[in-house]
Motif scaffolding. Structure first.
Motif, PDB file in Angstrom:
ATOM      1  N   MET A   1       0.816  -1.194   0.000  1.00 34.55           N
ATOM      2  CA  MET A   1       0.000   0.000   0.000  1.00 34.55           C
ATOM      3  C   MET A   1       0.861   1.260   0.000  1.00 34.55           C
ATOM      4  O   MET A   1       0.369   2.330   0.244  1.00 34.55           O
ATOM      5  N   SER A   4      -0.054   3.750  -3.070  1.00 35.80           N
ATOM      6  CA  SER A   4      -1.472   4.016  -3.312  1.00 35.80           C
ATOM      7  C   SER A   4      -1.772   5.506  -3.160  1.00 35.80           C
ATOM      8  O   SER A   4      -1.062   6.234  -2.487  1.00 35.80           O
ATOM      9  N   GLU A   5      -2.837   5.911  -3.820  1.00 37.81           N
ATOM     10  CA  GLU A   5      -3.289   7.301  -3.730  1.00 37.81           C
ATOM     11  C   GLU A   5      -4.704   7.318  -3.198  1.00 37.81           C
ATOM     12  O   GLU A   5      -5.472   6.387  -3.400  1.00 37.81           O
ATOM     13  N   ASN A   6      -5.048   8.390  -2.547  1.00 39.21           N
ATOM     14  CA  ASN A   6      -6.391   8.537  -2.013  1.00 39.21           C
ATOM     15  C   ASN A   6      -7.230   9.342  -3.003  1.00 39.21           C
ATOM     16  O   ASN A   6      -6.859  10.440  -3.391  1.00 39.21           O
ATOM     17  N   PHE A   7      -8.327   8.750  -3.420  1.00 41.19           N
ATOM     18  CA  PHE A   7      -9.254   9.441  -4.302  1.00 41.19           C
ATOM     19  C   PHE A   7     -10.508   9.765  -3.538  1.00 41.19           C
ATOM     20  O   PHE A   7     -11.050   8.911  -2.844  1.00 41.19           O
ATOM     21  N   ILE A   8     -10.963  10.994  -3.689  1.00 43.88           N
ATOM     22  CA  ILE A   8     -12.220  11.396  -3.068  1.00 43.88           C
ATOM     23  C   ILE A   8     -13.194  11.679  -4.193  1.00 43.88           C
ATOM     24  O   ILE A   8     -12.964  12.553  -5.037  1.00 43.88           O
TER      25      ILE A   8
END
Length: 107
Positions: A1, A4-8
């Protein structure tokens, strides 16, 4: 992880219908009709001799057509879509512009 990128993900607001009426088409029609009426006035005053005058000066009068259409759109917009008032003011304005150009070319 680690990569990984955080998408909103958000929902966009619904586009509300605009309450503004379309005023450009009636104003453009009024402007074009006012230009045609103003083009006919020299023929009423001077008769067929106007054709000889228009032989060399037609680009000036043709250049007034888009100006008359824009004047019709602007006045129809400024008068809040009142067709009768905008038609009268557009016709008067375009005839005055046409007359000033005619007098400038004759003088």
């Amino acid at each position: 992880m680690r990569n990984s990128e955080n998408f909103i993900i958000t929902r966009s607001e619904t586009v509300a219908a605009d309450d503004e009426t379309t005023w450009s088409f009636p104003g453009a029609i009024v402007g074009f009709i006012a230009w045609l009426m103003a083009l006919g006035i020299p023929f009423l005053i001077y008769g067929s001799n106007t054709l000889f005058f228009f032989l060399y000066t037609w680009p000036f009068f043709l250049a007034l057509m888009p100006v008359a259409v824009v004047v019709g759109i602007a006045l129809h917009s400024l008068l809040n879509g009142r067709l009768l008032y905008s038609a009268i003011t557009t016709i008067v304005t375009v005839v005055v512009l046409f007359g000033l150009l005619f007098l400038w070319l004759m003088g």
